[in-house]
Write a protein that holds these residues in place. Sequence first.
Motif, PDB file in Angstrom:
ATOM      1  N   CYS A  44      -0.453  -2.513  -2.123  1.00  0.00           N
ATOM      2  CA  CYS A  44       0.947  -2.395  -2.509  1.00  0.00           C
ATOM      3  C   CYS A  44       1.760  -2.861  -1.304  1.00  0.00           C
ATOM      4  O   CYS A  44       1.653  -2.281  -0.217  1.00  0.00           O
ATOM      5  N   THR A  54      -0.290   0.608 -10.581  1.00  0.00           N
ATOM      6  CA  THR A  54       1.086   0.229 -10.926  1.00  0.00           C
ATOM      7  C   THR A  54       2.103   1.089 -10.181  1.00  0.00           C
ATOM      8  O   THR A  54       3.307   0.958 -10.403  1.00  0.00           O
ATOM      9  N   ASP A  72      -0.628  -4.182  -9.248  1.00  0.00           N
ATOM     10  CA  ASP A  72      -0.575  -4.856 -10.545  1.00  0.00           C
ATOM     11  C   ASP A  72       0.326  -6.083 -10.481  1.00  0.00           C
ATOM     12  O   ASP A  72       0.010  -7.133 -11.056  1.00  0.00           O
ATOM     13  N   ASP A  73       1.450  -5.969  -9.771  1.00  0.00           N
ATOM     14  CA  ASP A  73       2.325  -7.133  -9.588  1.00  0.00           C
ATOM     15  C   ASP A  73       1.581  -8.265  -8.886  1.00  0.00           C
ATOM     16  O   ASP A  73       1.723  -9.443  -9.245  1.00  0.00           O
ATOM     17  N   GLU A  85      11.790  -4.639  -0.960  1.00  0.00           N
ATOM     18  CA  GLU A  85      11.102  -5.172  -2.136  1.00  0.00           C
ATOM     19  C   GLU A  85       9.704  -4.584  -2.188  1.00  0.00           C
ATOM     20  O   GLU A  85       9.008  -4.536  -1.173  1.00  0.00           O
ATOM     21  N   ILE A 140       5.980  -4.817  -4.131  1.00  0.00           N
ATOM     22  CA  ILE A 140       5.056  -5.556  -4.991  1.00  0.00           C
ATOM     23  C   ILE A 140       3.843  -4.668  -5.179  1.00  0.00           C
ATOM     24  O   ILE A 140       3.053  -4.462  -4.251  1.00  0.00           O
ATOM     25  N   THR A 141       3.692  -4.075  -6.358  1.00  0.00           N
ATOM     26  CA  THR A 141       2.559  -3.189  -6.609  1.00  0.00           C
ATOM     27  C   THR A 141       1.272  -4.014  -6.719  1.00  0.00           C
ATOM     28  O   THR A 141       1.303  -5.249  -6.818  1.00  0.00           O
ATOM     29  N   ASP A 201       4.559   2.562  -7.427  1.00  0.00           N
ATOM     30  CA  ASP A 201       5.417   2.193  -6.307  1.00  0.00           C
ATOM     31  C   ASP A 201       5.241   3.266  -5.231  1.00  0.00           C
ATOM     32  O   ASP A 201       5.687   4.395  -5.402  1.00  0.00           O
ATOM     33  N   GLY A 215      -4.906  -6.633  -7.632  1.00  0.00           N
ATOM     34  CA  GLY A 215      -4.256  -6.527  -6.329  1.00  0.00           C
ATOM     35  C   GLY A 215      -5.196  -6.677  -5.159  1.00  0.00           C
ATOM     36  O   GLY A 215      -4.782  -6.508  -3.997  1.00  0.00           O
ATOM     37  N   ARG A 221      -0.589 -10.314 -11.085  1.00  0.00           N
ATOM     38  CA  ARG A 221       0.140 -11.243 -11.948  1.00  0.00           C
ATOM     39  C   ARG A 221       0.770 -12.379 -11.150  1.00  0.00           C
ATOM     40  O   ARG A 221       0.941 -13.484 -11.650  1.00  0.00           O
ATOM     41  N   TYR A 222       1.101 -12.111  -9.896  1.00  0.00           N
ATOM     42  CA  TYR A 222       1.635 -13.156  -9.022  1.00  0.00           C
ATOM     43  C   TYR A 222       0.549 -14.174  -8.687  1.00  0.00           C
ATOM     44  O   TYR A 222       0.809 -15.374  -8.614  1.00  0.00           O
ATOM     45  N   ARG A 232      12.430 -13.627  -0.380  1.00  0.00           N
ATOM     46  CA  ARG A 232      12.338 -12.837  -1.609  1.00  0.00           C
ATOM     47  C   ARG A 232      13.177 -11.565  -1.552  1.00  0.00           C
ATOM     48  O   ARG A 232      13.703 -11.112  -2.556  1.00  0.00           O
TER      49      ARG A 232
END
Length: 509
Positions: free
Chosen positions: A308, A389, A420-421, A415, A417-418, A391, A432, A424-425, A57
């Motif tokens: 995170c 959210t 929140d990310d 890279e 990934i918060t 970073d 999270g 959604r992942y 990634r």
Amino acid sequence: MSGHGSSGPLVQSAGAAVIGSGPNGLAAAVTLARAGVPVTVFETRGTPGGGTRTEDRVLPGVLHDTCSAVHPMALASEFFQRFELTRRMDFAVPEASYGHPLDPADGRGGMAYRSLDRTAEELGRDGAAFRRLLRPIVRNIDAVQSFAMGGALLSMPRPFVPAIPGMIALGLRVAEQGTPAWNLRFSEAAAPALLTGVLAHGIGRLPSFATGGVGMVLAAHGHARGWPVPIGGSRSIADALIADLEAHGGRVVTGQRVGSLRELREHGEFGAVLADTSARGLARIAGDALPAGYRRTLERQKFGPGACKVDFVLDGPVPWADQRMAETPTVHLGGTRAEIAAAERDVLRGRHPDSPFVLLVQPDRFDPARNPADRHAIWSYTHVPNGSTLDVSERVISQIERFAPGFRDRIIATEVITADDFSRYNENSVGGDFSAGAVTMRQLLSRPTPDLAPWRTPTPGLYLTSGAVAPGPGVHGLGGYYAARDALQRVYGLQEPELGLRNGPAPAR
């Protein structure tokens, strides 16, 4: 779905559906398929594996584990032992399970070697106390593991009587390291800091009974069996499970999100449905198929702090000030016990600590073929408030730089990934929270309900198999394994199958 009452099996020919291809879902699928049940696994994403994915990634050709990276439970899990995972894939088990550097003003940091004696020797005046703390549970690791991971809270190890010393030893140590008494044993900084980094894996208040229980079991495994790194990345675990599933007639369908049980009917008749989802996810998917009271219980499950994740590619190894830290794949960063406890307290209060606890993994030295020789993959995460959210990569870099001066200059790719990310992942990681629910004493006692078979819902043939049920989060496959055993007996009238390789040759790797 058909019922599974106590009078005997009601379904003998219908297949089984597994929602989610994480290690629990795949463990359930393998167990069912081995017994002759046709199994279909439905996975939302384009690749299977859940928390055991490995992808390039950050930079093409450089592999990072997307979620889990180091796997103490893979060597300890009853399911993986029966499955003979170590004959199907390779692990590197380093001599040093984890390390914890300190600032020079606080003294020398600590290293948790597989040798408890060597660990104690390097901890100075606190070495003997550290040895006395861990030796009884290291010596009784099988009983401790059976008690902690038996599938329901306070499940009794078999045989019971020989397990009593280990159970008592664990209970006393959790009572110490899970309460304000946790500092009474030590006089210097290194030993308590070394333990605190492991306790922080519990993602909760420090000290507390929940984090004390998680931490003491993980620490004991560091000296009893080690903290292994899967060769080729965590996806090697998923690959081994999927290969066996397919060899016994099962299949994985990727890119297929299951929004409701009704949608499953389009794919065939299923005697049992096993959901490797969060508790809320099962409530959403099952809807009115669940009794209203039980559905409300699932919807009320609380989620803990998020993560995170900040991954790096370096042009050289991490330049540790304490060179011993290069000897282990896992390094806990955050300073003293008091500093880490304060940072975790901030997170629980909804704040982003300026000096966070950071869990860092450097797998290249132990799996050198994973990446090009001039590229070093560094995996890290820190705890943040649920749903964050923000970073926090600059705070993570600063914390690493504190113990590895020059780290920043070696970064060639990053890279973030918060939390929140993450949610959604993977829908199971609500806000999270990759533990599928807060690891608190209440939710350990009731995960998701106080039941001797917590994976079994009131709806006949419907099971919850994720880390949302006992024995909780981790790459151990036990939630799925226990649910599948129950389904085999109650739904299909079949006995638990042999899961190993039957002394035949291990499959080609």
